[in-house]
Scaffold this motif. Structure first.
Motif, PDB file in Angstrom:
ATOM      1  N   SER A   1      36.185  -2.584  -8.579  1.00  0.00           N
ATOM      2  CA  SER A   1      37.343  -2.826  -7.710  1.00  0.00           C
ATOM      3  C   SER A   1      38.456  -3.599  -8.393  1.00  0.00           C
ATOM      4  CB  SER A   1      36.904  -3.586  -6.452  1.00  0.00           C
ATOM      5  OG  SER A   1      36.368  -4.849  -6.807  1.00  0.00           O
TER       6      SER A   1
ATOM      7  N   ASN B   1      28.806   3.805 -11.993  1.00  0.00           N
ATOM      8  CA  ASN B   1      27.515   3.126 -11.924  1.00  0.00           C
ATOM      9  C   ASN B   1      26.351   4.103 -11.766  1.00  0.00           C
ATOM     10  OD1 ASN B   1      28.618   0.616 -12.319  1.00  0.00           O
ATOM     11  ND2 ASN B   1      28.706   0.098 -10.142  1.00  0.00           N
TER      12      ASN B   1
ATOM     13  N   SER C   1      24.671  -1.910 -12.824  1.00  0.00           N
ATOM     14  CA  SER C   1      25.682  -1.960 -11.775  1.00  0.00           C
ATOM     15  C   SER C   1      25.893  -3.373 -11.249  1.00  0.00           C
ATOM     16  CB  SER C   1      25.298  -1.022 -10.626  1.00  0.00           C
ATOM     17  OG  SER C   1      24.056  -1.416 -10.072  1.00  0.00           O
TER      18      SER C   1
ATOM     19  N   SER D   1      31.714  -3.739  -9.299  1.00  0.00           N
ATOM     20  CA  SER D   1      31.988  -2.659  -8.347  1.00  0.00           C
ATOM     21  C   SER D   1      33.087  -1.723  -8.825  1.00  0.00           C
ATOM     22  CB  SER D   1      32.407  -3.255  -7.006  1.00  0.00           C
ATOM     23  OG  SER D   1      33.650  -3.934  -7.135  1.00  0.00           O
TER      24      SER D   1
END
Length: 118
Positions: free
Chosen positions: A56, A74, A30, A54
Motif C-alpha cells: 500500500s 505476495n 508477505s 501490503s
C-alpha cells in the motif's frame, strides 16, 4: 528468513527500460517490507526503493523518484522494480532484501547486473 533471488538485469541504452524481479523464499514473505538496493563499482551499497508488506505504500531514493516503480505480488513471493528512463549512473548490481525503513536486515542474494550505456 527471506532468501532472495534477483533476475532481469542486462545491458540497455540510456533512456531505455528494464524490469527486475526478486523471487523470495520463505512462508513469511508477505509479512515483510521489502526493498531494492544497488552497488556501483567502488561505491557502497545504497537504498533505491521500498514497499510495505501490503504494497500500500512505496518510497524511493531521490535519484530514482519518478523513474522507478517498486511493486510486489505476495501470491508469487516476488518483488519487482520497473526502471524507466535509465541513465548511465544507474549502472550497478541490484539487490533486494527485507527492510525496516531503508535499512536491510535479511539475507543478500547474488544480485543482478544492470548496465546502462550512453
Amino acid at each position: 528468513q527471506v532468501q532472495p533471488v534477483e533476475s532481469g538485469g542486462g545491458l540497455v541504452q540510456a533512456g531505455g527500460s528494464l524490469r527486475l524481479s526478486c523471487a523470495a523464499s520463505g512462508r513469511t514473505f508477505s509479512s515483510y517490507a521489502m526493498g531494492w538496493f544497488r552497488q556501483a563499482p567502488g561505491k557502497e551499497r545504497g537504498f533505491v526503493a521500498g514497499i510495505t508488506w501490503s504494497g500500500s505504500s512505496t518510497y524511493y531514493a531521490d535519484s530514482v523518484k519518478g523513474r522507478f516503480t517498486i511493486s510486489r505480488d505476495n501470491a508469487k513471493n516476488t518483488v519487482y522494480l520497473q526502471m524507466n528512463r535509465l541513465k548511465p549512473e544507474d549502472t550497478a548490481v541490484y539487490y533486494c532484501n527485507a527492510v525496516v525503513g531503508t535499512s536491510p536486515w535479511g539475507s543478500w542474494g547474488q544480485g543482478t547486473q544492470v548496465t546502462v550505456s550512453s
